[in-house]
Design an enzyme around this catalytic site. Structure first.
Site, short mmCIF file in Angstrom:
data_model
loop_
_atom_site.label_atom_id
_atom_site.label_comp_id
_atom_site.label_asym_id
_atom_site.label_seq_id
_atom_site.Cartn_x
_atom_site.Cartn_y
_atom_site.Cartn_z
N TYR A 12 -41.28 10.99 -9.06
CA TYR A 12 -40.34 10.06 -9.22
C TYR A 12 -39.30 9.77 -10.31
O TYR A 12 -38.32 9.18 -10.34
CB TYR A 12 -40.93 8.40 -9.17
CG TYR A 12 -41.78 8.25 -10.43
CD1 TYR A 12 -41.40 7.83 -11.63
CD2 TYR A 12 -43.09 8.95 -10.28
CE1 TYR A 12 -42.55 7.74 -12.71
CE2 TYR A 12 -44.17 8.46 -11.33
CZ TYR A 12 -43.69 7.91 -12.71
OH TYR A 12 -44.51 7.64 -13.55
N ARG A 69 -40.93 5.36 -21.68
CA ARG A 69 -42.18 5.81 -21.77
C ARG A 69 -42.28 7.47 -21.30
O ARG A 69 -41.71 8.03 -20.53
CB ARG A 69 -42.88 5.29 -20.57
CG ARG A 69 -44.41 6.09 -20.26
CD ARG A 69 -44.90 5.34 -19.34
NE ARG A 69 -44.71 4.84 -17.79
CZ ARG A 69 -44.31 5.79 -16.81
NH1 ARG A 69 -44.91 6.91 -17.02
NH2 ARG A 69 -44.00 5.18 -15.74
N HIS A 103 -47.21 7.45 -16.37
CA HIS A 103 -48.03 6.03 -16.60
C HIS A 103 -49.22 5.98 -17.08
O HIS A 103 -49.42 5.46 -18.08
CB HIS A 103 -47.87 5.49 -15.18
CG HIS A 103 -48.60 4.18 -14.97
ND1 HIS A 103 -47.90 2.94 -15.75
CD2 HIS A 103 -49.72 3.74 -14.56
CE1 HIS A 103 -48.99 1.98 -15.43
NE2 HIS A 103 -49.92 2.27 -14.88
C1 LIG Z 1 -51.35 -8.26 -10.82
C2 LIG Z 1 -51.32 -6.90 -10.86
N1 LIG Z 1 -50.33 -6.23 -9.95
C3 LIG Z 1 -50.58 -4.87 -9.93
C4 LIG Z 1 -51.02 -4.04 -10.72
C5 LIG Z 1 -51.12 -2.59 -10.72
N2 LIG Z 1 -50.18 -2.02 -11.91
C6 LIG Z 1 -50.89 -1.76 -12.84
S1 LIG Z 1 -49.69 -0.94 -14.01
C7 LIG Z 1 -48.31 -1.57 -13.01
C8 LIG Z 1 -47.08 -1.45 -13.44
C9 LIG Z 1 -46.71 -2.40 -14.69
O1 LIG Z 1 -45.29 -1.81 -15.18
P1 LIG Z 1 -44.49 -2.48 -16.53
O2 LIG Z 1 -45.02 -4.03 -16.53
O3 LIG Z 1 -43.50 -1.93 -16.49
O4 LIG Z 1 -45.59 -1.79 -17.77
P2 LIG Z 1 -45.77 -0.51 -18.12
O5 LIG Z 1 -46.83 0.24 -17.29
O6 LIG Z 1 -44.57 0.20 -17.80
O7 LIG Z 1 -46.08 -0.37 -19.70
C10 LIG Z 1 -48.99 -2.09 -11.72
C11 LIG Z 1 -47.89 -2.51 -10.68
C12 LIG Z 1 -51.85 -5.07 -11.76
N3 LIG Z 1 -52.46 -4.10 -12.81
N4 LIG Z 1 -51.99 -6.32 -11.90
#
Ligand SMILES: Cc1ncc(C[n+]2csc(CCOP(=O)(O)OP(=O)(O)O)c2C)c(N)n1
Ligand SMILES: [Mg+2]
Length: 402
Positions: free
Chosen positions: A307, A294, A298
Site C-alpha cells: 500500500y 510511521r 504497521h
Molecule cells: C475498534 C477497533 N476496530 C478495528 C481495529 C483494528 N485495527 C487495529 S490497528 C488499526 C489501525 C489504527 O490506525 P491509527 O489509529 O492511525 O493508529 P496507528 O496504528 O497508525 O498508530 C485498526 C483498524 C481495532 N483494533 N479496534
C-alpha cells in the site's frame, strides 16, 4: 380594515421611496462592528508549529510556544536514542519468536518521548498498542511493557503505580477512559492531567468523539494527542477524513487545538507543554495533532509494500527526528561526540539487558487465564477451567508415558 396581505407589504417595501428610506439604515448596519468570532482561540494554526528545520537549524522563535529549557531537550534526545534502540530490539525479538507482535514507532520518537516528557509523574498516560516507546521513556520496565505483546493475558506493569493505563488495542476506547479519570481527579480537587495518545485512523471511532465531547462539557483536564502517522494499517489519511487537518476536529466540541510538526522534537515538546498547562489550569481539554510518519510496517505481521511506495518512506528519512534534535543540540554547543557516545552506549546496554531477559522462557500457568474475570466465576467459566485442567493433565500423562 383587516391586516395587510403579504403581497401588499412587499409592494410597499420595494417602491423607490421605500428603498431610499432604507438605505441609510443599511449603511449604518455595514459599519456596526462584527460579533466576535466564537471559534477564536479554538482553531489550530493553518500550518503546523515548527521550531526547527528538518536539518536541525533553528527557525525564528514563536511567542505562543517558547522553546523548552535546553536541559529538557537534552533529556529528550537521550530518551529518544534509547527509545529507538528499544524499538529496534523489540522488532528483532518478533523475528526470534520471543514477542508475538510488535507495532514499531520508529520515526515517531519525538511524539512518543515529548508526550510523556511534558507530564508530571503523577499525571496519567492512556496509551495505544503503539506507545511502547513512550512507556519505556516514562521509566516503565521494558519487559513489563512487552508482557502484553508477548501474548500474556494481562498488562505487565502496575497501572495504578505507574499512572499509566494498560495499552489499548480496541481503537479510541482510551479516549473515554482518559476523560473519566481526568474528570474524577479534578472532582476530587487534584490537578492531575490525563494524556490520551491516539492514531489518525482512530479519530474516526465514536469513542474519540464521545471522549472529547465529555471532556469539553465537563472541563476534564485531558490532552488528546493525535499522532497522525498518515496510515491506519493500509488506509491512508485521505480515505480517513475530509477535514482540513485532524486538529480541526476540536472546534466542533469547543476544544482548542493545535497542529505541530511531529518530527520536530523542540516544537512537539513546546506545544505539548502548553497543552498540558492549559488542561492543568482548569480550562478543560486540548487537542494536539502531530504530523509524523510511521517508518516501519504497521506491525511485524504487515506487508507495507502492498500500500505504499519505498520512495515515500525514503522521503521521510530526511525528516528524522533524532538526527534533527542531535544537529540542533550540537550546533548550540550542548551536545558533543563524547556525550553522544555515552548515550549510544547506554542504549546498547539497555537493549542487551532486554534481550537477555526476554530470552528467558516465561512460566505462565494456563489456568490463571480464568482468574480475575469475575469476582465469582460464572458456571461456564468453571466448566471451561475444568476442561483445560483435564486437557493439561492428559498432556502431562502422555509426556510421562512417552
Ligand atoms: C475498534 C477497533 N476496530 C478495528 C481495529 C483494528 N485495527 C487495529 S490497528 C488499526 C489501525 C489504527 O490506525 P491509527 O489509529 O492511525 O493508529 P496507528 O496504528 O497508525 O498508530 C485498526 C483498524 C481495532 N483494533 N479496534
Ligand atoms: Mg495511523
Amino acid at each position: 380594515m383587516g391586516p395587510p396581505q403579504v403581497q401588499e407589504v412587499l409592494a410597499v417595501m420595494t417602491t423607490p421611496q421605500a428603498v431610499r428610506r432604507a438605505s441609510p439604515r443599511t449603511r449604518r448596519k455595514a459599519t456596526t462592528p462584527a460579533a466576535p468570532d466564537p471559534s477564536a482561540g479554538l482553531l489550530p494554526r493553518t500550518e503546523p508549529v515548527r521550531l526547527l528545520n528538518p536539518d536541525g537549524t533553528a527557525l525564528p522563535a514563536c511567542d505562543d510556544y517558547p522553546e523548552p529549557p535546553v536541559e529538557a531537550l537534552r533529556e529528550m534526545y537521550r530518551r529518544m536514542v534509547v527509545g529507538r534502540r528499544f524499538d529496534v530490539q523489540a522488532t528483532a525479538l518478533t523475528k526470534q519468536g520471543r514477542l508475538a507482535v510488535y507495532p514499531s514507532s520508529r520515526g515517531q520518537e519525538a511524539c512518543q518521548v515529548g508526550g510523556v516528557l511534558a507530564l508530571r509523574d503523577t499525571d496519567w498516560v492512556f496509551p495505544t498498542y503503539r506507545e511502547s516507546m513512550a512507556l519505556t521513556g516514562r521509566g516503565i520496565d521494558p519487559v513489563e511493557v512487552l508482557t502484553l505483546l508477548r501474548g500474556d493475558w494481562h498488562c505487565g506493569y502496575d497501572a495504578a503505580a505507574m499512572h499509566t493505563a494498560p495499552q489499548c488495542t480496541p481503537l479510541a476506547t482510551q479516549c473515554v477512559h482518559a476523560a473519566g479519570l481526568a474528570y474524577g481527579e479534578s472532582y476530587q480537587g487534584r490537578d492531575t492531567v490525563a494524556l490520551a495518545f491516539i492514531g489518525d485512523g482512530a479519530t474516526s471511532e465514536g469513542d474519540f468523539h464521545e471522549g472529547v465531547n465529555f471532556a469539553a462539557v465537563f472541563k476534564a483536564p485531558v490532552v488528546y494527542f493525535v499522532q497522525n502517522n498518515k496510515y491506519a494499517i493500509s488506509v491512508p489519511l485521505s480515505r480517513q477524513t475530509a477535514a482540513p487537518s485532524l486538529a480541526y476536529k476540536g472546534v466542533g466540541y469547543g476544544v482548542p487545538s493545535e497542529q505541530v510538526d511531529g518530527n520536530d522534537p523542540v516544537a512537539v515538546l513546546a506545544v505539548l507543554t502548553r497543552a498540558v498547562e492549559h488542561a492543568r489550569s482548569g480550562k478543560g481539554p486540548f487537542l494536539v495533532e502531530a504530523h509524523t510518519y510511521r517508518m516501519e510496517p504497521h506491525t511485524n505481521a504487515d506487508d507495507q509494500t502492498r500500500y505504499r511506495d519505498a520512495e515515500e518512506v525514503e522521503a521521510w528519512r530526511d525528516r528524522d527526528p533524532v538526527a534533527r534534535l542531535e544537529a540542533y543540540l550540537r550546533a548550540r554547543g550542548v551536545l558533543d561526540d563524547a556525550a553522544v557516545a555515552v548515550i549510544a552506549e547506554e542504549a546498547e546496554a539497555y537493549a542487551a539487558a532486554l534481550r537477555d531477559r526476554m530470552n528467558a522462557q516465561p512460566t505462565v500457568d494456563p489456568l490463571s487465564l480464568f482468574e480475575h474475570v469475575y469476582a465469582e466465576p460464572t458456571p461456564q467459566l468453571v466448566e471451561q477451567r475444568e476442561q483445560v485442567r483435564a486437557e493439561l493433565a492428559a498432556a502431562r500423562d502422555e509426556e510421562a508415558d512417552a
